[in-house]
Design a protein around this motif. Structure first.
Motif, PDB file in Angstrom:
ATOM      1  N   SER A 154     -87.179 -19.696   7.358  1.00  0.00           N
ATOM      2  CA  SER A 154     -87.619 -19.613   8.749  1.00  0.00           C
ATOM      3  C   SER A 154     -88.444 -20.823   9.144  1.00  0.00           C
ATOM      4  O   SER A 154     -89.110 -21.444   8.313  1.00  0.00           O
ATOM      5  CB  SER A 154     -88.458 -18.351   8.972  1.00  0.00           C
ATOM      6  OG  SER A 154     -87.673 -17.195   8.816  1.00  0.00           O
ATOM      7  N   ILE A 155     -88.389 -21.128  10.439  1.00  0.00           N
ATOM      8  CA  ILE A 155     -89.257 -22.150  11.018  1.00  0.00           C
ATOM      9  C   ILE A 155     -90.012 -21.496  12.164  1.00  0.00           C
ATOM     10  O   ILE A 155     -89.436 -20.746  12.945  1.00  0.00           O
ATOM     11  CB  ILE A 155     -88.456 -23.373  11.525  1.00  0.00           C
ATOM     12  CG1 ILE A 155     -87.296 -22.942  12.417  1.00  0.00           C
ATOM     13  CG2 ILE A 155     -87.972 -24.218  10.368  1.00  0.00           C
ATOM     14  CD1 ILE A 155     -86.586 -24.092  13.115  1.00  0.00           C
ATOM     15  N   GLU A 191     -93.226 -27.347   6.964  1.00  0.00           N
ATOM     16  CA  GLU A 191     -92.497 -27.104   8.210  1.00  0.00           C
ATOM     17  C   GLU A 191     -91.524 -25.938   8.127  1.00  0.00           C
ATOM     18  O   GLU A 191     -90.820 -25.663   9.094  1.00  0.00           O
ATOM     19  CB  GLU A 191     -91.724 -28.358   8.634  1.00  0.00           C
ATOM     20  CG  GLU A 191     -92.576 -29.465   9.167  1.00  0.00           C
ATOM     21  CD  GLU A 191     -91.752 -30.576   9.774  1.00  0.00           C
ATOM     22  OE1 GLU A 191     -90.992 -30.313  10.734  1.00  0.00           O
ATOM     23  OE2 GLU A 191     -91.846 -31.715   9.287  1.00  0.00           O
ATOM     24  N   GLU A 192     -91.447 -25.257   6.975  1.00  0.00           N
ATOM     25  CA  GLU A 192     -90.540 -24.113   6.859  1.00  0.00           C
ATOM     26  C   GLU A 192     -91.116 -23.093   5.890  1.00  0.00           C
ATOM     27  O   GLU A 192     -92.013 -23.389   5.099  1.00  0.00           O
ATOM     28  CB  GLU A 192     -89.143 -24.538   6.426  1.00  0.00           C
ATOM     29  CG  GLU A 192     -89.031 -25.063   5.024  1.00  0.00           C
ATOM     30  CD  GLU A 192     -89.465 -26.511   4.890  1.00  0.00           C
ATOM     31  OE1 GLU A 192     -90.045 -26.833   3.846  1.00  0.00           O
ATOM     32  OE2 GLU A 192     -89.256 -27.309   5.812  1.00  0.00           O
ATOM     33  N   THR A 228     -84.856 -17.840  12.172  1.00  0.00           N
ATOM     34  CA  THR A 228     -84.522 -17.636  10.756  1.00  0.00           C
ATOM     35  C   THR A 228     -83.065 -17.974  10.477  1.00  0.00           C
ATOM     36  O   THR A 228     -82.165 -17.470  11.157  1.00  0.00           O
ATOM     37  CB  THR A 228     -84.799 -16.179  10.335  1.00  0.00           C
ATOM     38  OG1 THR A 228     -86.187 -15.897  10.538  1.00  0.00           O
ATOM     39  CG2 THR A 228     -84.455 -15.948   8.874  1.00  0.00           C
ATOM     40  N   ARG A 233     -83.098 -25.327  13.627  1.00  0.00           N
ATOM     41  CA  ARG A 233     -84.144 -26.144  14.250  1.00  0.00           C
ATOM     42  C   ARG A 233     -83.620 -26.736  15.563  1.00  0.00           C
ATOM     43  O   ARG A 233     -84.328 -26.745  16.571  1.00  0.00           O
ATOM     44  CB  ARG A 233     -84.583 -27.247  13.290  1.00  0.00           C
ATOM     45  CG  ARG A 233     -85.738 -28.087  13.802  1.00  0.00           C
ATOM     46  CD  ARG A 233     -86.217 -29.078  12.762  1.00  0.00           C
ATOM     47  NE  ARG A 233     -87.079 -28.426  11.788  1.00  0.00           N
ATOM     48  CZ  ARG A 233     -86.799 -28.284  10.510  1.00  0.00           C
ATOM     49  NH1 ARG A 233     -85.682 -28.750  10.016  1.00  0.00           N
ATOM     50  NH2 ARG A 233     -87.638 -27.683   9.696  1.00  0.00           N
ATOM     51  N   LEU A 261     -80.632 -24.628   8.071  1.00  0.00           N
ATOM     52  CA  LEU A 261     -81.915 -24.868   8.709  1.00  0.00           C
ATOM     53  C   LEU A 261     -81.877 -25.948   9.794  1.00  0.00           C
ATOM     54  O   LEU A 261     -82.457 -25.752  10.872  1.00  0.00           O
ATOM     55  CB  LEU A 261     -82.963 -25.209   7.653  1.00  0.00           C
ATOM     56  CG  LEU A 261     -84.419 -25.081   8.076  1.00  0.00           C
ATOM     57  CD1 LEU A 261     -84.728 -23.684   8.592  1.00  0.00           C
ATOM     58  CD2 LEU A 261     -85.343 -25.431   6.926  1.00  0.00           C
ATOM     59  N   GLN A 310     -96.868 -22.021   8.335  1.00  0.00           N
ATOM     60  CA  GLN A 310     -95.601 -21.333   8.559  1.00  0.00           C
ATOM     61  C   GLN A 310     -95.658 -19.853   8.172  1.00  0.00           C
ATOM     62  O   GLN A 310     -95.230 -18.988   8.924  1.00  0.00           O
ATOM     63  CB  GLN A 310     -94.483 -22.047   7.792  1.00  0.00           C
ATOM     64  CG  GLN A 310     -94.136 -23.419   8.353  1.00  0.00           C
ATOM     65  CD  GLN A 310     -93.455 -23.329   9.695  1.00  0.00           C
ATOM     66  OE1 GLN A 310     -92.537 -22.540   9.894  1.00  0.00           O
ATOM     67  NE2 GLN A 310     -93.888 -24.157  10.632  1.00  0.00           N
TER      68      GLN A 310
END
Length: 200
Positions: free
Chosen positions: A47-48, A38-39, A149, A160, A156, A182
């Motif tokens: 980053s996501i 997920e990242e 980012t 999100r 994070l 990702q």
């Protein structure tokens, strides 16, 4: 090249263009990276990336993307990728949509006595699109990608949360994390051209 370097290392976001003059293409990517479910952790940040799941089924305003494009605490990139289908492929896609819409409506009617209004609307939309293609319009296959980012793993969750709020504020665009992809979605959203056949 500078935009790619900045994407991987947010610490140089405010650097002047002349500071990137001596970069080679090989230096524009990450020096180290870790692609998670997920990242995506890279040189100066984490980053996501999210991808389009579904657009609203109703007409949308021109300003629908403004919440995603509005500045926030975290660096964000929005990418709209599209491909114009050739006429035969576009016609085949629409014929499948019409067929599936009819089948869904028929199955619901057999169980509940009548099709749902939303299913009837889906059929009408598909038939209208097919009529437009018959008149010379083209079908476009497209998607939307967003990458946010943060400068550290500790930031994070806040990044999100900010991205989730921005997506909800569009009032109808449905997105989801790019599970297991990702790094690919991050790279697809970079604002630069890349030719894998050209050696550095």
């Amino acid at each position: 090249m500078a935009s790619g370097r900045v994407a991987y290392d947010p610490a140089v976001f405010n650097a002047r263009a002349r500071e990137f003059e001596d970069l080679s293409w090989a230096e524009c990517g990450p020096q180290a990276a870790d692609d998670g479910w997920e990242e995506y952790a890279h040189d100066g940040g984490v980053s996501i990336s999210w991808v389009l799941r579904e657009m609203p089924r109703r007409p949308i305003a021109y300003s629908v993307l403004l919440p995603l494009m509005a500045p926030g605490r975290f660096q964000r990139r929005i990418t709209l990728a599209y491909r114009v289908l050739d006429p035969y492929e576009g016609e085949a896609v629409l014929e499948r949509e019409i067929s599936h819409a009819h089948q869904r409506a028929q199955a619901t009617a057999e169980v509940k006595g009548r099709a749902k209004w939303s299913q009837k609307a889906d059929t009408q939309r598909a038939e209208q699109a097919a009529a437009q293609v018959a008149g010379g319009a083209q079908v476009v296959d497209w998607t939307l990608m967003v990458t946010a980012t943060a400068r550290s793993a500790a930031e994070l969750p806040a990044a999100r949360q900010e991205l989730e709020r921005a997506v909800k504020a569009t009032r109808g665009i449905r997105m989801r994390p790019a599970y297991g992809a990702q790094a690919a979605v991050f790279a697809a959203g970079l604002p630069l051209g890349y030719n894998p056949l050209v050696k550095d």
